[in-house]
Motif scaffolding. Structure first.
Motif, PDB file in Angstrom:
ATOM      1  N   GLY A   9       0.818  -1.213   0.000  1.00  0.00           N
ATOM      2  CA  GLY A   9       0.000   0.000   0.000  1.00  0.00           C
ATOM      3  C   GLY A   9       0.850   1.259   0.000  1.00  0.00           C
ATOM      4  O   GLY A   9       0.576   2.210  -0.735  1.00  0.00           O
ATOM      5  N   TRP A  10       1.891   1.268   0.828  1.00  0.00           N
ATOM      6  CA  TRP A  10       2.782   2.440   0.871  1.00  0.00           C
ATOM      7  C   TRP A  10       3.524   2.613  -0.448  1.00  0.00           C
ATOM      8  O   TRP A  10       3.727   3.739  -0.915  1.00  0.00           O
ATOM      9  N   ILE A  11       3.924   1.506  -1.053  1.00  0.00           N
ATOM     10  CA  ILE A  11       4.572   1.596  -2.375  1.00  0.00           C
ATOM     11  C   ILE A  11       3.608   2.233  -3.369  1.00  0.00           C
ATOM     12  O   ILE A  11       3.994   3.081  -4.164  1.00  0.00           O
ATOM     13  N   GLY A  12       2.350   1.831  -3.304  1.00  0.00           N
ATOM     14  CA  GLY A  12       1.346   2.386  -4.206  1.00  0.00           C
ATOM     15  C   GLY A  12       1.161   3.879  -4.041  1.00  0.00           C
ATOM     16  O   GLY A  12       0.925   4.595  -5.012  1.00  0.00           O
ATOM     17  N   ILE A  13       1.255   4.360  -2.811  1.00  0.00           N
ATOM     18  CA  ILE A  13       1.082   5.797  -2.575  1.00  0.00           C
ATOM     19  C   ILE A  13       2.205   6.598  -3.233  1.00  0.00           C
ATOM     20  O   ILE A  13       1.962   7.637  -3.847  1.00  0.00           O
ATOM     21  N   TYR A  14       3.428   6.118  -3.145  1.00  0.00           N
ATOM     22  CA  TYR A  14       4.570   6.887  -3.649  1.00  0.00           C
ATOM     23  C   TYR A  14       4.983   6.532  -5.077  1.00  0.00           C
ATOM     24  O   TYR A  14       5.761   7.255  -5.689  1.00  0.00           O
ATOM     25  N   ALA A  15       4.437   5.450  -5.629  1.00  0.00           N
ATOM     26  CA  ALA A  15       4.810   5.030  -6.987  1.00  0.00           C
ATOM     27  C   ALA A  15       4.498   6.065  -8.066  1.00  0.00           C
ATOM     28  O   ALA A  15       5.321   6.256  -8.971  1.00  0.00           O
ATOM     29  N   PRO A  16       3.349   6.757  -8.016  1.00  0.00           N
ATOM     30  CA  PRO A  16       3.090   7.719  -9.102  1.00  0.00           C
ATOM     31  C   PRO A  16       4.137   8.823  -9.192  1.00  0.00           C
ATOM     32  O   PRO A  16       4.523   9.222 -10.292  1.00  0.00           O
ATOM     33  N   VAL A  17       4.613   9.291  -8.043  1.00  0.00           N
ATOM     34  CA  VAL A  17       5.624  10.352  -8.050  1.00  0.00           C
ATOM     35  C   VAL A  17       6.961   9.801  -8.531  1.00  0.00           C
ATOM     36  O   VAL A  17       7.606  10.383  -9.413  1.00  0.00           O
ATOM     37  N   SER A  18       7.378   8.683  -7.964  1.00  0.00           N
ATOM     38  CA  SER A  18       8.698   8.164  -8.318  1.00  0.00           C
ATOM     39  C   SER A  18       8.748   7.709  -9.775  1.00  0.00           C
ATOM     40  O   SER A  18       9.683   8.057 -10.505  1.00  0.00           O
ATOM     41  N   LEU A  19       7.754   6.969 -10.220  1.00  0.00           N
ATOM     42  CA  LEU A  19       7.760   6.511 -11.612  1.00  0.00           C
ATOM     43  C   LEU A  19       7.554   7.673 -12.578  1.00  0.00           C
ATOM     44  O   LEU A  19       8.188   7.724 -13.635  1.00  0.00           O
ATOM     45  N   GLY A  20       6.686   8.610 -12.214  1.00  0.00           N
ATOM     46  CA  GLY A  20       6.492   9.797 -13.059  1.00  0.00           C
ATOM     47  C   GLY A  20       7.753  10.632 -13.167  1.00  0.00           C
ATOM     48  O   GLY A  20       8.083  11.150 -14.239  1.00  0.00           O
ATOM     49  N   ALA A  21       8.482  10.766 -12.059  1.00  0.00           N
ATOM     50  CA  ALA A  21       9.723  11.551 -12.075  1.00  0.00           C
ATOM     51  C   ALA A  21      10.813  10.857 -12.894  1.00  0.00           C
ATOM     52  O   ALA A  21      11.558  11.516 -13.637  1.00  0.00           O
ATOM     53  N   ILE A  22      10.899   9.546 -12.780  1.00  0.00           N
ATOM     54  CA  ILE A  22      11.881   8.804 -13.588  1.00  0.00           C
ATOM     55  C   ILE A  22      11.559   8.976 -15.070  1.00  0.00           C
ATOM     56  O   ILE A  22      12.435   9.269 -15.887  1.00  0.00           O
ATOM     57  N   GLY A  23      10.282   8.802 -15.419  1.00  0.00           N
ATOM     58  CA  GLY A  23       9.879   8.984 -16.812  1.00  0.00           C
ATOM     59  C   GLY A  23      10.125  10.395 -17.305  1.00  0.00           C
ATOM     60  O   GLY A  23      10.601  10.600 -18.424  1.00  0.00           O
ATOM     61  N   SER A  24       9.814  11.382 -16.464  1.00  0.00           N
ATOM     62  CA  SER A  24      10.043  12.777 -16.847  1.00  0.00           C
ATOM     63  C   SER A  24      11.517  13.046 -17.101  1.00  0.00           C
ATOM     64  O   SER A  24      11.876  13.719 -18.068  1.00  0.00           O
ATOM     65  N   VAL A  87       0.704   2.124  -8.699  1.00  0.00           N
ATOM     66  CA  VAL A  87       1.673   1.546  -9.629  1.00  0.00           C
ATOM     67  C   VAL A  87       1.149   1.625 -11.062  1.00  0.00           C
ATOM     68  O   VAL A  87       1.906   1.946 -11.986  1.00  0.00           O
ATOM     69  N   GLY A  88      -0.145   1.372 -11.247  1.00  0.00           N
ATOM     70  CA  GLY A  88      -0.711   1.463 -12.597  1.00  0.00           C
ATOM     71  C   GLY A  88      -0.581   2.849 -13.194  1.00  0.00           C
ATOM     72  O   GLY A  88      -0.124   3.016 -14.325  1.00  0.00           O
ATOM     73  N   SER A  89      -0.979   3.858 -12.417  1.00  0.00           N
ATOM     74  CA  SER A  89      -0.853   5.223 -12.944  1.00  0.00           C
ATOM     75  C   SER A  89       0.609   5.626 -13.069  1.00  0.00           C
ATOM     76  O   SER A  89       0.986   6.304 -14.025  1.00  0.00           O
ATOM     77  N   GLY A  90       1.445   5.203 -12.135  1.00  0.00           N
ATOM     78  CA  GLY A  90       2.878   5.523 -12.207  1.00  0.00           C
ATOM     79  C   GLY A  90       3.521   4.960 -13.463  1.00  0.00           C
ATOM     80  O   GLY A  90       4.325   5.639 -14.117  1.00  0.00           O
ATOM     81  N   LEU A  91       3.168   3.727 -13.811  1.00  0.00           N
ATOM     82  CA  LEU A  91       3.707   3.138 -15.040  1.00  0.00           C
ATOM     83  C   LEU A  91       3.199   3.879 -16.277  1.00  0.00           C
ATOM     84  O   LEU A  91       3.951   4.066 -17.237  1.00  0.00           O
ATOM     85  N   ALA A  92       1.938   4.303 -16.238  1.00  0.00           N
ATOM     86  CA  ALA A  92       1.401   5.086 -17.361  1.00  0.00           C
ATOM     87  C   ALA A  92       2.169   6.401 -17.508  1.00  0.00           C
ATOM     88  O   ALA A  92       2.506   6.812 -18.628  1.00  0.00           O
ATOM     89  N   PHE A  93       2.477   7.058 -16.384  1.00  0.00           N
ATOM     90  CA  PHE A  93       3.232   8.311 -16.441  1.00  0.00           C
ATOM     91  C   PHE A  93       4.658   8.067 -16.922  1.00  0.00           C
ATOM     92  O   PHE A  93       5.190   8.842 -17.725  1.00  0.00           O
ATOM     93  N   LEU A  94       5.273   6.996 -16.438  1.00  0.00           N
ATOM     94  CA  LEU A  94       6.646   6.652 -16.838  1.00  0.00           C
ATOM     95  C   LEU A  94       6.730   6.460 -18.347  1.00  0.00           C
ATOM     96  O   LEU A  94       7.553   7.092 -19.018  1.00  0.00           O
ATOM     97  N   LEU A  95       5.885   5.602 -18.871  1.00  0.00           N
ATOM     98  CA  LEU A  95       5.942   5.299 -20.305  1.00  0.00           C
ATOM     99  C   LEU A  95       5.510   6.494 -21.152  1.00  0.00           C
ATOM    100  O   LEU A  95       6.115   6.760 -22.199  1.00  0.00           O
ATOM    101  N   SER A  96       4.498   7.216 -20.706  1.00  0.00           N
ATOM    102  CA  SER A  96       4.059   8.399 -21.459  1.00  0.00           C
ATOM    103  C   SER A  96       5.166   9.434 -21.554  1.00  0.00           C
ATOM    104  O   SER A  96       5.370  10.044 -22.610  1.00  0.00           O
ATOM    105  N   ALA A  97       5.895   9.644 -20.465  1.00  0.00           N
ATOM    106  CA  ALA A  97       6.978  10.634 -20.475  1.00  0.00           C
ATOM    107  C   ALA A  97       8.096  10.221 -21.430  1.00  0.00           C
ATOM    108  O   ALA A  97       8.629  11.057 -22.164  1.00  0.00           O
ATOM    109  N   ILE A  98       8.435   8.944 -21.429  1.00  0.00           N
ATOM    110  CA  ILE A  98       9.496   8.476 -22.329  1.00  0.00           C
ATOM    111  C   ILE A  98       9.061   8.623 -23.786  1.00  0.00           C
ATOM    112  O   ILE A  98       9.799   9.160 -24.624  1.00  0.00           O
ATOM    113  N   TYR A  99       7.847   8.159 -24.091  1.00  0.00           N
ATOM    114  CA  TYR A  99       7.360   8.262 -25.470  1.00  0.00           C
ATOM    115  C   TYR A  99       7.148   9.712 -25.884  1.00  0.00           C
ATOM    116  O   TYR A  99       7.369  10.080 -27.037  1.00  0.00           O
ATOM    117  N   GLN A 100       6.735  10.534 -24.933  1.00  0.00           N
ATOM    118  CA  GLN A 100       6.575  11.953 -25.245  1.00  0.00           C
ATOM    119  C   GLN A 100       7.934  12.588 -25.541  1.00  0.00           C
ATOM    120  O   GLN A 100       8.043  13.426 -26.440  1.00  0.00           O
TER     121      GLN A 100
END
Length: 147
Positions: A9-24, A87-100
């Motif tokens: 659960g805690w991983i899920g809370i912070y995953a959107p920021v961490s995965l989004g930042a990596i993708g960005s 994690v689902g939204s974080g992965l979407a942000f990660l991949l979207s940022a790379i493809y963008q």
């Protein structure tokens, strides 16, 4: 076992920021490298290349907002939902940022050779942003239904 579920659960809370930042970071790197190459070959208009190379950074902002919507006491009852949404939204942000970033790099290369297509060349990057917005809105709506 409950501790592991709570950890997810805690991983899920912070995953959107961490995965989004990596993708960005990766997306901005890809587009930034193209911008630097283009600036070496043109005599002006550098700002549009720099601005375009920053476009993938929006995924970090989406991740921060999703974190705030998921931020709550983690229990066994809500941990799976937090993990899945985060994690689902974080992965979407990660991949979207790379493809963008790749789309922006192509736009920069095209506009370097033919400056009049700059505005139109942004369309693929904007479409990719739209898919990230879909994931963003889904995460916000789904987070509202969690206990």
């Amino acid at each position: 076992m409950n501790e592991f579920i709570i950890l997810l659960g805690w991983i899920g809370i912070y995953a959107p920021v961490s995965l989004g930042a990596i993708g960005s970071a990766l997306g901005c790197k890809i587009a930034g490298q193209a911008a630097i190459g283009a600036m070496l070959e043109v005599k002006g208009g550098y700002g549009r290349f720099v601005g375009l190379s920053a476009l993938p950074s929006s995924m970090s902002i989406y991740g921060i907002v999703v974190l705030f919507s998921l931020n709550r006491l983690v229990t066994v009852d809500n941990a799976a939902g937090l993990f899945s949404i985060g994690v689902g939204s974080g992965l979407a942000f990660l991949l979207s940022a790379i493809y963008q970033g790749q789309a922006c790099a192509s736009a920069i290369a095209g506009a370097k050779a033919k400056p009049e297509i700059f505005g139109l060349s942004l369309a693929p990057a904007a479409i990719i942003e739209g898919f990230a917005v879909f994931a963003f809105v889904f995460a916000l709506v789904a987070a509202g239904g969690l206990p």
